[in-house]
Scaffold this motif. Structure first.
Motif, mmCIF file in Angstrom:
data_model
loop_
_atom_site.group_PDB
_atom_site.id
_atom_site.type_symbol
_atom_site.label_atom_id
_atom_site.label_comp_id
_atom_site.label_asym_id
_atom_site.label_seq_id
_atom_site.Cartn_x
_atom_site.Cartn_y
_atom_site.Cartn_z
ATOM 1 N N UNK A 121 0.830 -1.204 0.000
ATOM 2 C CA UNK A 121 0.000 0.000 0.000
ATOM 3 C C UNK A 121 0.863 1.252 0.000
ATOM 4 N N UNK A 122 0.520 2.201 -0.856
ATOM 5 C CA UNK A 122 1.098 3.543 -0.813
ATOM 6 C C UNK A 122 -0.054 4.534 -0.872
ATOM 7 N N UNK A 123 0.253 5.764 -0.512
ATOM 8 C CA UNK A 123 -0.774 6.811 -0.513
ATOM 9 C C UNK A 123 -0.159 8.111 -0.999
ATOM 10 N N UNK A 124 -1.036 9.072 -1.313
ATOM 11 C CA UNK A 124 -0.565 10.422 -1.636
ATOM 12 C C UNK A 124 -1.631 11.420 -1.231
ATOM 13 N N UNK A 125 -1.215 12.676 -1.173
ATOM 14 C CA UNK A 125 -2.080 13.762 -0.720
ATOM 15 C C UNK A 125 -2.088 14.860 -1.779
ATOM 16 N N UNK A 126 -3.154 14.942 -2.590
ATOM 17 C CA UNK A 126 -3.171 15.874 -3.715
ATOM 18 C C UNK A 126 -3.388 17.344 -3.352
ATOM 19 N N UNK A 127 -3.804 17.624 -2.125
ATOM 20 C CA UNK A 127 -4.125 19.006 -1.764
ATOM 21 C C UNK A 127 -3.105 19.653 -0.831
ATOM 22 N N UNK A 128 -2.068 18.929 -0.463
ATOM 23 C CA UNK A 128 -1.089 19.532 0.426
ATOM 24 C C UNK A 128 0.102 18.624 0.684
ATOM 25 N N UNK A 129 1.206 19.246 1.048
ATOM 26 C CA UNK A 129 2.402 18.515 1.437
ATOM 27 C C UNK A 129 2.172 17.872 2.798
ATOM 28 N N UNK A 130 3.066 16.970 3.168
ATOM 29 C CA UNK A 130 2.963 16.299 4.460
ATOM 30 C C UNK A 130 4.372 16.062 4.985
ATOM 31 N N UNK A 131 4.631 16.523 6.207
ATOM 32 C CA UNK A 131 5.957 16.388 6.807
ATOM 33 C C UNK A 131 5.891 15.506 8.044
ATOM 34 N N UNK A 132 6.937 14.699 8.247
ATOM 35 C CA UNK A 132 7.075 13.859 9.431
ATOM 36 C C UNK A 132 8.421 14.160 10.070
ATOM 37 N N UNK A 133 8.388 14.486 11.345
ATOM 38 C CA UNK A 133 9.587 14.847 12.090
ATOM 39 C C UNK A 133 9.686 13.917 13.291
ATOM 40 N N UNK A 134 10.713 13.045 13.328
ATOM 41 C CA UNK A 134 10.819 12.124 14.459
ATOM 42 C C UNK A 134 11.202 12.857 15.736
ATOM 43 N N UNK A 135 10.737 12.347 16.849
ATOM 44 C CA UNK A 135 11.073 12.949 18.139
ATOM 45 C C UNK A 135 12.412 12.484 18.679
#
Length: 165
Positions: free
Chosen positions: A74-88
């Motif tokens: 499974x993969x996904x995408x977001x056509x209306x906005x970027x998405x950021x992930x920042x590890x703690x």
């Protein structure tokens, strides 16, 4: 001189409200995601944007670890906005992306982050789910919220196998 002293107060939502928003995952019930392998604490803070239809949100994700080799189906995408992930923390995690080929994901590429690295997926980029390895990992997530469908998922007919080396 004593009138120049500033006492330290407990940080509460009410006390801080004139200045902004306290970001605290305890304020939001988690939502399951990634087939139950992660919990998302969505919309913990809002960042003002000029777009009247959308807004930037900051969230928190607790992600369970995956084992390698990984069977990517499974993969996904977001056509209306970027998405950021920042590890703690500084633990590396696996990042999987795919080029777009006529509206569908192409051959995946996999990357291992270095300590302290996060990612920001460009608008419309096909990507895998959060994939920490070895132990659970927490992430800050910054993405778009608002009207419109901002999630497309694609299931591969046959899974890709991702392994080290």
């Amino acid at each position: 001189m004593s009138d120049r002293r500033i006492p330290v107060e407990p940080l509460t939502r009410e006390a801080f409200a004139p200045f902004g928003t306290v970001i605290d995952r305890a304020d939001v019930a988690p939502r399951p995601m990634n087939a139950g392998k992660a919990r998302r604490f969505h919309d913990l803070a809002r960042v003002a944007v000029a777009d009247p239809d959308g807004r930037v949100v900051i969230g928190f994700v607790e992600a369970d670890p995956y084992l390698l080799p990984l069977h990517l189906s499974l993969v996904e995408r977001h056509p209306l906005g970027a998405q950021a992930f920042i590890p703690r923390n500084d633990a590396p995690f696996l990042v999987v992306v795919c080029p777009d080929e006529g509206g569908a994901p192409g051959r995946p590429r996999a990357f291992m982050t270095a300590p302290g690295q996060g990612v920001c997926y460009a608008v419309g980029t096909w990507h895998g789910v959060l994939t920490p390895l070895d132990e659970p990992q927490d992430f800050w997530v910054i993405d778009r919220s608002g009207p419109g469908v901002n999630l497309e998922e694609h299931t591969f007919d046959e899974p890709w196998i991702i392994a080290l080396g």
